[in-house]
Design a protein around this motif. Structure first.
Motif, PDB file in Angstrom:
ATOM      1  N   ARG A   3       0.852  -1.189   0.000  1.00 13.91           N
ATOM      2  CA  ARG A   3       0.000   0.000   0.000  1.00 13.91           C
ATOM      3  C   ARG A   3       0.886   1.237   0.000  1.00 13.91           C
ATOM      4  O   ARG A   3       1.864   1.305   0.746  1.00 13.91           O
ATOM      5  N   ARG A   5       0.746   5.474   0.220  1.00 12.25           N
ATOM      6  CA  ARG A   5      -0.019   6.700   0.516  1.00 12.25           C
ATOM      7  C   ARG A   5       0.344   7.754  -0.520  1.00 12.25           C
ATOM      8  O   ARG A   5       1.518   8.006  -0.769  1.00 12.25           O
ATOM      9  N   ASP A   7      -0.155  11.585  -1.264  1.00  7.94           N
ATOM     10  CA  ASP A   7      -0.607  12.830  -0.658  1.00  7.94           C
ATOM     11  C   ASP A   7      -0.795  13.945  -1.683  1.00  7.94           C
ATOM     12  O   ASP A   7      -0.396  13.825  -2.837  1.00  7.94           O
ATOM     13  N   ASP A 141      -3.322   4.561  -2.031  1.00  7.24           N
ATOM     14  CA  ASP A 141      -4.295   5.216  -1.158  1.00  7.24           C
ATOM     15  C   ASP A 141      -4.254   6.712  -1.473  1.00  7.24           C
ATOM     16  O   ASP A 141      -3.413   7.448  -0.949  1.00  7.24           O
ATOM     17  N   PHE A 143      -5.175  10.633  -1.541  1.00  5.39           N
ATOM     18  CA  PHE A 143      -5.575  11.550  -0.472  1.00  5.39           C
ATOM     19  C   PHE A 143      -7.066  11.858  -0.519  1.00  5.39           C
ATOM     20  O   PHE A 143      -7.705  12.035   0.514  1.00  5.39           O
ATOM     21  N   SER A 145      -9.439   9.974  -1.089  1.00  4.95           N
ATOM     22  CA  SER A 145     -10.223   8.883  -0.501  1.00  4.95           C
ATOM     23  C   SER A 145     -10.100   8.822   1.009  1.00  4.95           C
ATOM     24  O   SER A 145     -10.984   8.302   1.689  1.00  4.95           O
ATOM     25  N   ASP A 146      -9.005   9.344   1.546  1.00  4.11           N
ATOM     26  CA  ASP A 146      -8.699   9.128   2.953  1.00  4.11           C
ATOM     27  C   ASP A 146      -8.657  10.372   3.833  1.00  4.11           C
ATOM     28  O   ASP A 146      -8.910  10.290   5.022  1.00  4.11           O
ATOM     29  N   ASP A 147      -8.306  11.527   3.276  1.00  4.70           N
ATOM     30  CA  ASP A 147      -8.017  12.681   4.123  1.00  4.70           C
ATOM     31  C   ASP A 147      -9.206  13.154   4.967  1.00  4.70           C
ATOM     32  O   ASP A 147      -9.040  13.443   6.150  1.00  4.70           O
ATOM     33  N   LYS A 149     -11.801  11.383   5.872  1.00  2.09           N
ATOM     34  CA  LYS A 149     -12.140  10.313   6.804  1.00  2.09           C
ATOM     35  C   LYS A 149     -11.190  10.313   8.006  1.00  2.09           C
ATOM     36  O   LYS A 149     -11.573   9.950   9.112  1.00  2.09           O
ATOM     37  N   ALA A 150      -9.945  10.734   7.793  1.00  4.33           N
ATOM     38  CA  ALA A 150      -8.967  10.742   8.866  1.00  4.33           C
ATOM     39  C   ALA A 150      -9.287  11.806   9.931  1.00  4.33           C
ATOM     40  O   ALA A 150      -8.803  11.726  11.054  1.00  4.33           O
ATOM     41  N   LEU A 151     -10.127  12.768   9.570  1.00  2.00           N
ATOM     42  CA  LEU A 151     -10.462  13.833  10.505  1.00  2.00           C
ATOM     43  C   LEU A 151     -11.620  13.481  11.434  1.00  2.00           C
ATOM     44  O   LEU A 151     -11.947  14.242  12.326  1.00  2.00           O
ATOM     45  N   THR A 152     -12.245  12.344  11.203  1.00  2.00           N
ATOM     46  CA  THR A 152     -13.401  11.972  12.054  1.00  2.00           C
ATOM     47  C   THR A 152     -12.986  11.129  13.222  1.00  2.00           C
ATOM     48  O   THR A 152     -11.956  10.555  13.306  1.00  2.00           O
TER      49      THR A 152
END
Length: 152
Positions: A3, A5, A7, A141, A143, A145-147, A149-152
């Motif tokens: 995987r 990342r 950014d 992965d 950003f 798709s993930d950024d 979600k990472a804040l929750t």
């Protein structure tokens, strides 16, 4: 599978490099939703192209691969002649192929080219006209798709 990342800062640098490597000019950009949407937006701004469209495709439902990729939300490309289709990655290539087949059937007199940031040459059934990086067994992965979600 490894995987990786991906950014925002790397994306912007890579997209600029990809854009500068494309020798053709276009009067429209079609993003394959959802992976190509951020690319299309930035390329439209960079090249001052206002004809930026989105086309949708679905090849999976959850983790189940569909028999045939569904393509919908087909844009009106009648006023455009030279169209760049963008997506984040040519993985299996099935999505790009389905979109190209659909658009060429609807608009046989238009010129279509494809561009992706990543290309899996050992796996994809389609070779994009332009791509920046070749990958093999990596899962990217992105950003977008993930950024959030990472804040929750």
């Amino acid at each position: 599978m490894k995987r990786v990342r991906y950014d925002y800062e790397t994306f912007v640098k890579d997209l600029k490099q990809l854009a500068d490597s494309i020798p053709d000019s276009f009067n429209a950009i079609v993003a394959i939703a959802r992976g190509g949407m951020t690319m299309a937006h930035l390329l439209g701004e960079y090249w001052n192209i206002r004809n930026v469209f989105v086309i949708n495709s679905i090849g999976y439902e959850e983790t189940r691969k569909l028999e045939k990729t569904k393509v919908f939300n087909i844009p009106d490309l009648l006023p455009c002649d030279d169209i760049l289709i963008v997506d984040d990655i040519a993985d299996s290539g099935e999505t790009i192929k389905a979109v190209l087949d659909t658009l060429k059937a609807r608009y046989p007199d238009k010129r279509f080219k494809t561009a992706t940031l990543f290309f899996k040459p050992n796996k994809s059934i389609v070779r994009p006209d332009y791509w920046l990086k070749e990958v093999d067994d990596e899962w990217i992965d992105f950003f977008w798709s993930d950024d959030l979600k990472a804040l929750t």
